[in-house]
Write an enzyme that holds these catalytic residues in place. Sequence first.
Site, PDB file in Angstrom:
ATOM      1  N   LYS A  49       0.844  -1.205   0.000  1.00 15.60           N
ATOM      2  CA  LYS A  49       0.000   0.000   0.000  1.00 15.60           C
ATOM      3  C   LYS A  49       0.872   1.245   0.000  1.00 15.60           C
ATOM      4  O   LYS A  49       2.071   1.173   0.320  1.00 15.60           O
ATOM      5  CB  LYS A  49      -0.918  -0.025   1.218  1.00 15.60           C
ATOM      6  CG  LYS A  49      -0.182  -0.012   2.558  1.00 15.60           C
ATOM      7  CD  LYS A  49      -1.138  -0.251   3.728  1.00 15.60           C
ATOM      8  CE  LYS A  49      -0.391  -0.230   5.054  1.00 15.60           C
ATOM      9  NZ  LYS A  49      -1.271  -0.601   6.183  1.00 15.60           N
ATOM     10  N   TYR A 269      14.659  30.351   8.615  1.00 12.48           N
ATOM     11  CA  TYR A 269      13.382  31.028   8.859  1.00 12.48           C
ATOM     12  C   TYR A 269      13.187  31.320  10.343  1.00 12.48           C
ATOM     13  O   TYR A 269      13.443  30.472  11.197  1.00 12.48           O
ATOM     14  CB  TYR A 269      12.210  30.155   8.391  1.00 12.48           C
ATOM     15  CG  TYR A 269      11.913  30.272   6.921  1.00 12.48           C
ATOM     16  CD1 TYR A 269      11.557  31.488   6.352  1.00 12.48           C
ATOM     17  CD2 TYR A 269      11.968  29.152   6.102  1.00 12.48           C
ATOM     18  CE1 TYR A 269      11.273  31.585   4.988  1.00 12.48           C
ATOM     19  CE2 TYR A 269      11.688  29.236   4.744  1.00 12.48           C
ATOM     20  CZ  TYR A 269      11.342  30.473   4.201  1.00 12.48           C
ATOM     21  OH  TYR A 269      11.063  30.554   2.869  1.00 12.48           O
TER      22      TYR A 269
HETATM   23  C1  LIG Z   1      -0.529  -1.540   6.909  1.00 12.35           C
HETATM   24  C2  LIG Z   1      -1.138  -2.810   7.334  1.00 12.35           C
HETATM   25  C3  LIG Z   1      -0.368  -3.972   7.460  1.00 12.35           C
HETATM   26  C4  LIG Z   1       1.138  -3.968   7.385  1.00 12.35           C
HETATM   27  O1  LIG Z   1       1.613  -3.542   8.637  1.00 12.35           O
HETATM   28  P1  LIG Z   1       3.184  -3.488   8.986  1.00 12.35           P
HETATM   29  O2  LIG Z   1       3.200  -3.089  10.418  1.00 12.35           O
HETATM   30  O3  LIG Z   1       3.757  -2.448   8.090  1.00 12.35           O
HETATM   31  O4  LIG Z   1       3.736  -4.822   8.737  1.00 12.35           O
HETATM   32  C5  LIG Z   1      -1.019  -5.171   7.728  1.00 12.35           C
HETATM   33  N1  LIG Z   1      -2.357  -5.202   7.873  1.00 12.35           N
HETATM   34  C6  LIG Z   1      -3.134  -4.102   7.795  1.00 12.35           C
HETATM   35  C7  LIG Z   1      -4.593  -4.222   7.984  1.00 12.35           C
HETATM   36  C8  LIG Z   1      -2.549  -2.867   7.538  1.00 12.35           C
HETATM   37  O5  LIG Z   1      -3.312  -1.774   7.483  1.00 12.35           O
END
Ligand SMILES: *Cc1c(COP(=O)(O)O)cnc(C)c1O
Length: 374
Positions: A49, A269
């Site tokens: 993702k 800044y």
């Molecule tokens: C993002 C996500 C993962 C992966 O989690 P990690 O901690 O990066 O391994 C797994 N399951 C769900 C539902 C997620 O949203």
Amino acid sequence: MNQFHDRKSYMAEAPVASGYLTIDLQALRRNYALLARTAAPARAAGVVKANAYGLGAREVSQALLAEGCRDFFVAEFVEALALKPHLPQDARLYVLNGLQPGNEAICAQAGIIPVANSLRHLERWIAAAAGAQQRLAVVLQFDTGMSRLGIAPEERANVCAILADAPVEVMFIMSHLACADEASNPQNAGQLAEMRRAAGEFSDYPLCFANSGGIFLGSDYHGALVRSGIALYGGAPTMGVANPMEPVVRLDIAVIQTRTVPEGTRIGYGGAHVAPAEMCLATIAAGYADGLPRSLSNRGAVWFDGKRLPIVGRVSMDSIIVDASALPEGALDLGALVEMIGPSQTLEDVAEAAGTISYEILTGLGARYRRKYL
Ligand SMILES: *Cc1c(COP(=O)(O)O)cnc(C)c1O
């Protein structure tokens, strides 16, 4: 004649970039292999993702495929549609957030598998299957204690009723751990107990439970398919213990100016840093628009030639200023590359200095870096 320049004439060679993001796909593959070994006999999915946590969903999926991975999770349906054509027929692609109403038909056509996070999701998917006169695959997510997504325990009886004779094939029942990176947090065992109750009520279906941290909580948490994200990309799956994963990301950023300033000079800044003595400064070509959080202002550092160069003043949109006084004069010149993430300073170090987590640093990595895949 076209009013624009002929792009080809000046784009023949890639220009020198101001920042280089190096992604070691071989290290990624070794990380996958380690996770798959740890989770076996459960299968290991890749969570890709958010453009594979900023590292490139296509490139990362190809590397995982080469290592034997056949299950991929994205969060949003748009991500799934973009990735699907790049996966082989025998790979499965799941959408964690499920579908927006109206996307069911196109999802079914594309052969993408949604996670049903609520009865509404499930009912709409069953209706789509009936409409298409097809048996459609789905993952059922149950909430076991995170209160984010998933069907609540008291709704599970309804799910049983709805599923009877429904034209869907439940691939997994799934849940997500809220505290998997804290090995001793009692919420883990609480969620496991709730997952087991759900499994008892839906004993026909395999389980999909552990994220990266969950894989290291032990085999009780593995189920049939684990879903790893951050650990693939070299992030630490568990807090407070040595990170067993290999680093995957290296970020080097170019120097665009150096100068020496006298004591009392205001820097950046808001004049938020005042030189306590004569200082050598270097301005580095990346800022918050490139994913260096503004919370690194007057915190954190870059590295050059084994020396730590602290960030001074506020992070700008396109640059940061560092104190290069630790280096011999002239050591840092225009175009030199300093290390932001790499052997001297891990992803976790940068996240900690910024007051955030590795996930946020990775997914924020800017589009202006030149991405190089090893
Ligand atoms: C993002 C996500 C993962 C992966 O989690 P990690 O901690 O990066 O391994 C797994 N399951 C769900 C539902 C997620 O949203």
